[in-house]
Design an enzyme around this catalytic site. Structure first.
Site, mmCIF file in Angstrom:
data_model
loop_
_atom_site.group_PDB
_atom_site.id
_atom_site.type_symbol
_atom_site.label_atom_id
_atom_site.label_comp_id
_atom_site.label_asym_id
_atom_site.label_seq_id
_atom_site.Cartn_x
_atom_site.Cartn_y
_atom_site.Cartn_z
ATOM 1 N N ALA A 282 85.512 -89.624 24.449
ATOM 2 C CA ALA A 282 84.771 -88.362 24.484
ATOM 3 C C ALA A 282 84.902 -87.619 23.163
ATOM 4 O O ALA A 282 83.912 -87.117 22.608
ATOM 5 C CB ALA A 282 85.267 -87.499 25.640
ATOM 6 N N GLU B 249 82.961 -89.563 20.122
ATOM 7 C CA GLU B 249 81.495 -89.535 20.117
ATOM 8 C C GLU B 249 80.968 -88.139 19.809
ATOM 9 O O GLU B 249 80.018 -87.973 19.041
ATOM 10 C CB GLU B 249 80.953 -90.026 21.467
ATOM 11 C CG GLU B 249 81.332 -91.456 21.817
ATOM 12 C CD GLU B 249 80.873 -92.482 20.797
ATOM 13 O OE1 GLU B 249 79.827 -92.262 20.151
ATOM 14 O OE2 GLU B 249 81.560 -93.504 20.633
ATOM 15 N N SER C 19 82.392 -85.710 18.096
ATOM 16 C CA SER C 19 82.673 -85.299 16.721
ATOM 17 C C SER C 19 81.809 -86.044 15.717
ATOM 18 O O SER C 19 81.217 -85.441 14.816
ATOM 19 C CB SER C 19 84.155 -85.523 16.402
ATOM 20 O OG SER C 19 84.958 -84.666 17.182
ATOM 21 N N CYS D 145 84.674 -79.391 28.911
ATOM 22 C CA CYS D 145 85.361 -80.391 28.087
ATOM 23 C C CYS D 145 86.746 -79.913 27.659
ATOM 24 O O CYS D 145 86.874 -78.935 26.914
ATOM 25 C CB CYS D 145 84.514 -80.713 26.859
ATOM 26 S SG CYS D 145 85.299 -81.873 25.741
ATOM 27 N N GLU E 285 87.943 -80.045 14.323
ATOM 28 C CA GLU E 285 87.553 -81.159 13.460
ATOM 29 C C GLU E 285 86.222 -80.896 12.773
ATOM 30 O O GLU E 285 86.075 -81.119 11.563
ATOM 31 C CB GLU E 285 87.427 -82.447 14.271
ATOM 32 C CG GLU E 285 88.726 -83.082 14.680
ATOM 33 C CD GLU E 285 88.513 -84.361 15.470
ATOM 34 O OE1 GLU E 285 89.502 -84.973 15.859
ATOM 35 O OE2 GLU E 285 87.335 -84.741 15.690
#
Length: 408
Positions: free
Chosen positions: A241, A244, A246, A357, A366
């Protein structure tokens, strides 16, 4: 002709927004016979269903497969199905509450924030290795999330080479109409990834370290602990999760900025005047709204119900088009316009409700750090092939650029 979502059409994957806008205005909820799902396109309906306990990620906590009329599980993907049924994303009820609480005690915002200096150092090293022309996806966006998750978990550097291929293989099964070869590859990836995490968990029990696997091994609440399978599948989920969202979020965001270079220049100017991360945190929220990296999620109807005149039966699937809700003019002013300072920005990209999430803080950190470092290091960045249409990996559920050629 009945409405339909052309999820496998390369033209739709490349630019879904005109089709989504038309459908959102003409048929905001419709049953797609080819997909066997009810498609939901407006923000209020999507956000409402995400918060409504009559919808869930699974049904098997309430009904048996026989009661639902489902066929027996496919033995060709037994490992994948076991993984999917054992992590918090596809759990409901008491199991979901327990898993989320335990994982949340180990995967804390404080643990995420301590990663900032290391992320900045990794970005600096990556940027200095780039030439005057490079692929932003393969050379910049992809390496960081894998390394960050690996460091967070405590995966030794010598074991990291397979993490990205494993993740890429596993997520293929979230697309419709996957092939037998993709199914077999995903099975092997789950099996091999699980073996690595189990071995590392055994090592951390014997010799604890300051990493997330150790924290997950040790976490306890009211006498409850994670089983080895739950711990393993949680680690796989965090990589899949987080990676993908990021990679696809940064690649799509930079593409949007370079297609409208006045926005890129605005960030360059802002970075020169303000050293803080706040400008980039706000910009990332808008980029995640403007071109949603994970455009569609599904839910099951957990009971017979009527949603604004649309009848749904137990077991019916609804396809929630986050990418459509994020461009809904009923919720966002000028939704097709990129406004980097948009505030408030209640986009749907990380979900809502009990399945919001858990990795959102890490993804946001990030992305903001990656964008700031890129703007500072290569302020003159441009598309190397400005007239070329972007190429995507082929799927819509997880929609990512194959490559993004840029130059300095």
């Amino acid at each position: 002709m009945p409405p339909h979502l052309p999820l496998r059409d390369p033209a739709f994957v490349q630019n879904p927004y005109p089709t989504l806008e038309r459908l959102r205005e003409e048929t905001p909820m419709f049953h797609d016979a080819a997909l066997n799902k009810t498609v939901v396109l407006r923000y209020d309906d999507i956000s409402g269903m995400l918060r409504d306990k009559r919808f869930g990620r699974t049904l098997t906590h309430l009904y048996s497969r026989d009661e639902l009329g489902w066929p027996p599980p496919d033995p060709a993907q037994a490992q994948f199905d076991a993984f999917n049924g054992n992590h918090m994303l596809d759990s409901e009820g008491e199991k979901h509450t327990r898993l989320r609480s335990l994982v949340g005690k180990a995967f804390t915002p404080r643990r995420v924030e301590t990663l900032q200096p290391r992320i900045e150092a990794m970005l600096e090293g990556r940027l200095h290795a780039l030439g005057h022309r490079f692929d932003l996806v393969a050379d910049y966006a992809e390496p960081l999330p894998v390394t960050v998750i690996a460091e967070l978990l405590g995966v030794p550097e010598a074991e990291r080479a397979n993490l990205r291929p494993w993740s890429a293989a596993i997520v293929k099964l979230y697309e419709p109409n996957y092939t037998a070869a993709q199914q077999a590859e995903a099975e092997r990836a789950v099996q091999d990834f699980s073996a690595l995490i189990r071995r590392l968990a055994d090592e951390r029990r014997a010799v604890p370290r300051d990493d997330l696997i150790t924290a997950l091994v040790q976490v306890e609440e009211a006498g409850e602990r994670l089983s080895l399978s739950e711990l393993t599948d949680t680690c796989i989920l965090l990589l899949n999760a987080g990676h993908e969202a990021s990679v696809n979020g940064l690649s799509a965001g930079v593409l949007a900025l370079l297609r409208q270079p006045e926005h890129w220049e605005a960030l360059v100017q802002a970075a020169q005047q303000d050293d803080s991360l706040n400008i980039f945190r706000t910009a990332i929220e808008e980029l995640l709204r403007y071109d949603t990296p994970l455009p569609m999620f599904e839910r099951y109807a957990l009971e017979d119900l009527d949603w604004k005149g649309v009848p749904l039966k137990v077991g019916d699937k609804v396809a929630l088009l986050y990418a459509s809700g994020n461009r809904d003019s009923r919720r966002f002013d000028t939704p097709d316009t990129l406004r980097l300072a948009r505030d408030p920005n209640p986009h749907l990209t990380f979900g809502l409700g009990r399945h919001y999430c858990i990795g959102a803080p890490l993804a946001r950190l990030e992305l903001a750090l990656s964008l700031r470092a890129l703007v500072r290091h290569v302020p003159g960045l441009r598309l190397a092939e400005p007239d070329a249409l972007p190429e995507y990996e082929g799927g819509f559920v997880i929609r990512g650029l194959k490559r993004l050629k840029v130059r300095v």
